[in-house]
Design an enzyme around this catalytic site. Structure first.
Site, short mmCIF file in Angstrom:
data_model
loop_
_atom_site.label_atom_id
_atom_site.label_comp_id
_atom_site.label_asym_id
_atom_site.label_seq_id
_atom_site.Cartn_x
_atom_site.Cartn_y
_atom_site.Cartn_z
N ALA A 124 -49.12 -23.20 60.67
CA ALA A 124 -49.01 -24.04 59.52
C ALA A 124 -48.97 -23.21 57.93
O ALA A 124 -48.86 -23.81 57.03
CB ALA A 124 -50.37 -24.83 59.38
N ASN A 190 -57.56 -22.34 62.21
CA ASN A 190 -56.78 -21.55 62.87
C ASN A 190 -55.93 -20.57 61.76
O ASN A 190 -55.78 -19.45 61.86
CB ASN A 190 -55.67 -22.24 63.70
CG ASN A 190 -56.38 -22.76 64.96
OD1 ASN A 190 -56.83 -21.75 65.98
ND2 ASN A 190 -56.58 -24.02 65.11
N HIS A 220 -52.82 -25.27 52.16
CA HIS A 220 -53.14 -24.32 52.48
C HIS A 220 -52.92 -23.13 51.33
O HIS A 220 -51.93 -23.08 50.89
CB HIS A 220 -52.73 -23.53 53.81
CG HIS A 220 -52.94 -24.67 54.84
ND1 HIS A 220 -54.01 -24.68 55.36
CD2 HIS A 220 -51.93 -25.20 55.49
CE1 HIS A 220 -53.94 -25.53 56.41
NE2 HIS A 220 -52.73 -25.86 56.63
#
Ligand SMILES: NC(=O)C1=CN([C@@H]2O[C@H](COP(=O)(O)OP(=O)(O)OC[C@H]3O[C@@H](n4cnc5c(N)ncnc54)[C@H](O)[C@@H]3O)[C@@H](O)[C@H]2O)C=CC1
Ligand SMILES: O=C([O-])CC(=O)C(=O)O
Length: 267
Positions: A124, A190, A220
């Protein structure tokens, strides 16, 4: 054509299989499901043109060109380690599993014995190429903030910290090392682990996780400082309808990585 076995067939796995139907150079022959979900996975795959075989373990005589993990932390110990020993190249998305002390070394040793490789996929997040290149020159700090809608933190320790259903403002639910984040939030951190392994390591990468009822996206952000200069990244990922914890980019990251193994030019 590359012959692939995939571990896990949930939100990421199904998304990957749908996209790979369009690529004649990649063929997923088999999917490894957990024993309790094999029948459900068979039903899920029934509408595919050429449904992969559904297994609960890699048969002893199987020699796929690649084994790709899209399942969860436990699948690394259960399927990836033994496959590496057998010389099967593996790609994984559950990078947070490598936060368990000693697992990186065991994976390296298994891959060395099997004369093969394990590839940690960006999933991601983006910018892993720049971060790991910056590491060569020396990094001073890497700080990561992971922000997801409140519903993405269901069934996690965040439920003990706040009332997710009635949250009205962004709330910090974790501050600490990437190692601890990955341990406490195996399905949500992760990216924190990936950034750490590319950069300053699991114990020196600072992580903040936020439940944000005002965000529809999985956001993120990280900033890195070092001899190379500075680097800021902000990525707003759309969650997958089938799993709000997981960003759609993770599916594309798997498809890209598999394509890079099969196509004449990799990018
Ligand atoms: N690197 C990254 O950026 C990201 C990594 N992930 C990782 O990917 C994993 C899968 O994500 P989703 O597909 O969204 O989850 P999901 O829950 O929709 O699907 C996971 C599937 O794997 C199966 N499974 C679980 N353990 C297994 C095992 N030991 N052997 C075989 N099958 C097993 C489950 O039954 C389920 O069908 C997450 O648990 C997380 O660890 C997820 C999102 C981003
Ligand atoms: O999919 C995402 O946005 C990231 C994610 O779940 C993780 O880091 O584990």
């Amino acid at each position: 054509m590359l012959h692939i076995t995939m571990i896990g067939c949930g939100a990421i796995g199904v998304g990957v299989l749908e996209l790979l139907e369009q690529d004649p150079q990649l063929c997923v022959d088999a999917v490894i499901a957990s024993a309790g979900s094999a029948e459900l996975v068979r039903q899920r795959l029934a509408s595919f043109r050429q449904p992969p075989q559904v297994l609960t373990a890699l048969p002893a005589d199987a020699r796929p060109d690649l084994l790709v993990e899209c399942a969860g932390h436990k699948a690394i110990e259960e399927h990836v380690l033994p496959a590496l020993e057998r010389g099967i190249a593996c790609l994984i998305v559950s990078v947070g599993a490598l936060s368990e002390v000693g697992l990186v070394e065991r994976l390296e040793a298994a891959a060395a014995r099997g004369n093969t490789r394990i590839e940690l996929l960006p999933g991601a997040i983006g910018g892993i190429d720049a971060l790991s290149a910056a590491k060569v020159g020396g990094l001073d700090s890497v700080d990561y903030i992971g922000r997801k809608p409140a519903r993405a933190w269901k069934n996690t320790p965040a439920e003990q910290l706040c009332e997710l259903d009635s949250l009205s403002e962004p709330t910090v639910i974790f501050e600490g090392s990437a190692r601890e984040a990955a341990r406490l939030y195996p399905k949500n951190a992760n990216v924190a682990a990936t950034l750490s392994l590319a950069g300053l390591g699991l114990d020196r990468t600072r992580v903040t996780l936020i439940a944000d009822p005002l965000s529809e996206d999985n956001v993120h952000q990280f900033q890195a400082r070092g001899a190379f200069g500075g680097f800021e990244m902000s990525l707003r990922g759309k969650p997958l309808p089938a799993n709000p914890k997981t960003s759609a980019l993770t599916v594309y990251s798997v498809v890209r990585a598999l394509g890079n193994h099969a196509h004449a030019i990799s990018i």
